[in-house]
Design a protein around this motif. Structure first.
Motif, PDB file in Angstrom:
ATOM      1  N   MET A   1       3.404   1.236  11.382  1.00 12.29           N
ATOM      2  CA  MET A   1       4.320   0.791  10.341  1.00 12.29           C
ATOM      3  C   MET A   1       4.668   1.950   9.403  1.00 12.29           C
ATOM      4  N   GLU A   2       5.977   2.116   9.174  1.00  9.64           N
ATOM      5  CA  GLU A   2       6.407   3.184   8.262  1.00  9.64           C
ATOM      6  C   GLU A   2       6.010   2.866   6.830  1.00  9.64           C
ATOM      7  N   LYS A   3       5.775   3.918   6.071  1.00 12.77           N
ATOM      8  CA  LYS A   3       5.374   3.762   4.668  1.00 12.77           C
ATOM      9  C   LYS A   3       6.447   4.333   3.744  1.00 12.77           C
ATOM     10  N   MET A   4       6.387   3.896   2.489  1.00  9.03           N
ATOM     11  CA  MET A   4       7.230   4.457   1.434  1.00  9.03           C
ATOM     12  C   MET A   4       6.400   4.524   0.155  1.00  9.03           C
ATOM     13  N   LYS A   5       6.912   5.236  -0.829  1.00 10.82           N
ATOM     14  CA  LYS A   5       6.245   5.307  -2.119  1.00 10.82           C
ATOM     15  C   LYS A   5       6.881   4.315  -3.084  1.00 10.82           C
ATOM     16  N   ALA A   6       6.031   3.721  -3.929  1.00 12.34           N
ATOM     17  CA  ALA A   6       6.506   2.765  -4.924  1.00 12.34           C
ATOM     18  C   ALA A   6       5.578   2.797  -6.132  1.00 12.34           C
ATOM     19  N   ALA A   7       6.113   2.419  -7.282  1.00 17.97           N
ATOM     20  CA  ALA A   7       5.289   2.240  -8.481  1.00 17.97           C
ATOM     21  C   ALA A   7       4.749   0.821  -8.447  1.00 17.97           C
ATOM     22  N   THR A  19       1.121   2.632 -10.932  1.00 18.27           N
ATOM     23  CA  THR A  19       0.704   3.866 -10.267  1.00 18.27           C
ATOM     24  C   THR A  19       1.474   4.062  -8.969  1.00 18.27           C
ATOM     25  N   LEU A  20       1.676   5.302  -8.609  1.00 20.97           N
ATOM     26  CA  LEU A  20       2.404   5.628  -7.396  1.00 20.97           C
ATOM     27  C   LEU A  20       1.504   5.383  -6.185  1.00 20.97           C
ATOM     28  N   GLN A  21       1.964   4.538  -5.269  1.00 20.63           N
ATOM     29  CA  GLN A  21       1.177   4.201  -4.089  1.00 20.63           C
ATOM     30  C   GLN A  21       2.064   4.204  -2.858  1.00 20.63           C
ATOM     31  N   GLU A  22       1.423   4.300  -1.698  1.00 20.70           N
ATOM     32  CA  GLU A  22       2.141   4.137  -0.435  1.00 20.70           C
ATOM     33  C   GLU A  22       2.022   2.684   0.003  1.00 20.70           C
ATOM     34  N   VAL A  23       3.153   2.078   0.300  1.00 16.34           N
ATOM     35  CA  VAL A  23       3.206   0.675   0.728  1.00 16.34           C
ATOM     36  C   VAL A  23       4.113   0.584   1.951  1.00 16.34           C
ATOM     37  N   PRO A  24       4.062  -0.536   2.686  1.00 19.66           N
ATOM     38  CA  PRO A  24       4.933  -0.671   3.862  1.00 19.66           C
ATOM     39  C   PRO A  24       6.416  -0.578   3.489  1.00 19.66           C
ATOM     40  N   LYS A  25       7.146   0.148   4.282  1.00 16.28           N
ATOM     41  CA  LYS A  25       8.592   0.258   4.085  1.00 16.28           C
ATOM     42  C   LYS A  25       9.234  -1.046   4.549  1.00 16.28           C
ATOM     43  N   ILE A  70       5.830  -4.806  -7.458  1.00 15.25           N
ATOM     44  CA  ILE A  70       6.807  -3.751  -7.710  1.00 15.25           C
ATOM     45  C   ILE A  70       7.876  -4.292  -8.654  1.00 15.25           C
ATOM     46  N   LEU A  71       8.146  -3.576  -9.734  1.00 17.56           N
ATOM     47  CA  LEU A  71       9.119  -3.985 -10.730  1.00 17.56           C
ATOM     48  C   LEU A  71      10.486  -3.347 -10.441  1.00 17.56           C
ATOM     49  N   GLY A  72      11.448  -3.630 -11.308  1.00 18.97           N
ATOM     50  CA  GLY A  72      12.750  -2.988 -11.241  1.00 18.97           C
ATOM     51  C   GLY A  72      13.858  -3.927 -10.812  1.00 18.97           C
TER      52      GLY A  72
END
Length: 323
Positions: A1-7, A19-25, A70-72
């Motif tokens: 599974m590909e990952k992405m960065k998220a707050a 905090t900046l973490q790697e989560v599933p894309k 994840i906010l925003g």
């Protein structure tokens, strides 16, 4: 599974919990597009959600812990994947929008949303400017015109005038020759004077509800006072419109406002409804996006939210996620 960065945040507390973490894309569903996010903006929603305060908001955010890590709710970016049933957008399209009607996850490298909540970004707007435009300009426009029925040459007051809503509202009101008073404090006051407010009030030094001056229309982005207070600052046929603020005071407007002869309303925002008109005004040089000079990266999302919560920002607080 590909990952992405998220707050990401998993518990309520200080904004440093982001905090900046790697989560599933995320992968788009048939009726979604995936957007590579270039910029996101900070709003009251993010400030309240990360802290879980006021406590009544936990009915929406999650009672004991956040339902959405994840906010925003404001973003801009480029479509990089399209669901099988989507025909309105294609890979490579530059888009932006207030995505709160579909998702709250813009503090990430990628987000999947229904294309109905997205608008094509004009080439004349940077990604940061488009992000700033999507939510705040709609609150300003719909507050002034759809709810407030702003007319030529009226005398109006904007409370919380140094943020995104206030800076857009001033410019829109000036197109109708309004005399505009802005209320805020700190470094925002000089920015407001330079932007064109006719009068500027520092709320730490003066209470506009006790000055004896009456207005045709009050647009409130903070809602820190009671209906009785606001009534004193309105002309006999004046109108008060709030677009957000203190929950207890908003409840006061909702419950007690109808008992006053002057109109007092809470704006029910229609997201992204009038953005084409904003595009026209920007193209004609009649409207600009005011951005907080201090910029933030995705790894600084917690700092950005805290900066917003401390009320230090001038205009919209932007998080730059991709170049």
């Amino acid at each position: 599974m590909e990952k992405m960065k998220a707050a990401v945040y998993t518990e309520y507390g200080p904004s440093s919990n982001l905090t900046l973490q790697e989560v599933p894309k995320p992968e788009p569903k048939a009726n979604q597009v995936r957007v590579k996010v270039h910029a996101a903006a900070v709003n009251d929603y993010d400030w309240s959600a990360v802290r879980g305060k006021p406590n009544v908001y936990r009915l929406m955010f999650g009672f004991t812990k956040p339902k959405r890590p994840i906010l925003g709710m404001e973003m801009s970016g480029v479509v990089d994947a399209v669901g099988s049933s989507v025909q309105s957008l294609k890979v490579g399209d530059a888009v932006y929008g207030d995505i709160s009607d579909d998702n709250f996850a813009a503090f990430a490298e990628y987000v999947c949303v229904n294309p109905k909540v997205l608008t094509t970004k004009p080439e004349t707007l940077s990604f940061a400017e488009a992000t700033a435009l999507s939510h705040a300009s709609m609150l300003a426009y719909q507050g002034l015109f759809d709810c407030g029925n702003l007319k030529e040459n009226q005398k109006i007051l904007i409370n919380g005038a140094g943020g995104g809503v206030g800076t857009f509202a001033l410019q829109l009101a000036k197109l109708h020759n309004a005399n505009v008073t802005g209320v805020d404090t700190g470094n925002k006051l000089n920015m407001m004077r330079n932007l064109g407010f006719d009068h500027v009030i520092d709320y730490k030094k003066e209470d506009f509800t006790k000055s004896g001056i009456e207005y045709d229309l009050i647009l409130d982005a903070k809602t820190t006072r009671t209906p009785a207070d606001y009534s004193k600052a309105l002309k006999p046929r004046g109108e008060y419109i709030t677009v957000g603020g203190d929950v207890s005071k908003l409840l006061g407007i909702l419950i007690k406002g109808p008992f006053y002869k002057k109109k007092m309303r809470i704006l029910a925002l229609k997201a992204n409804k009038d953005l084409d008109y904003m595009h026209q005004l920007i193209a004609e040089g009649k409207l600009k996006c005011v951005l907080e000079p201090k910029q933030f990266t995705l790894s600084q999302a917690g700092e950005a939210v805290q900066y917003f919560g401390d009320g230090l920002h001038e205009g919209k607080v932007i998080i730059n996620i991709a170049e």
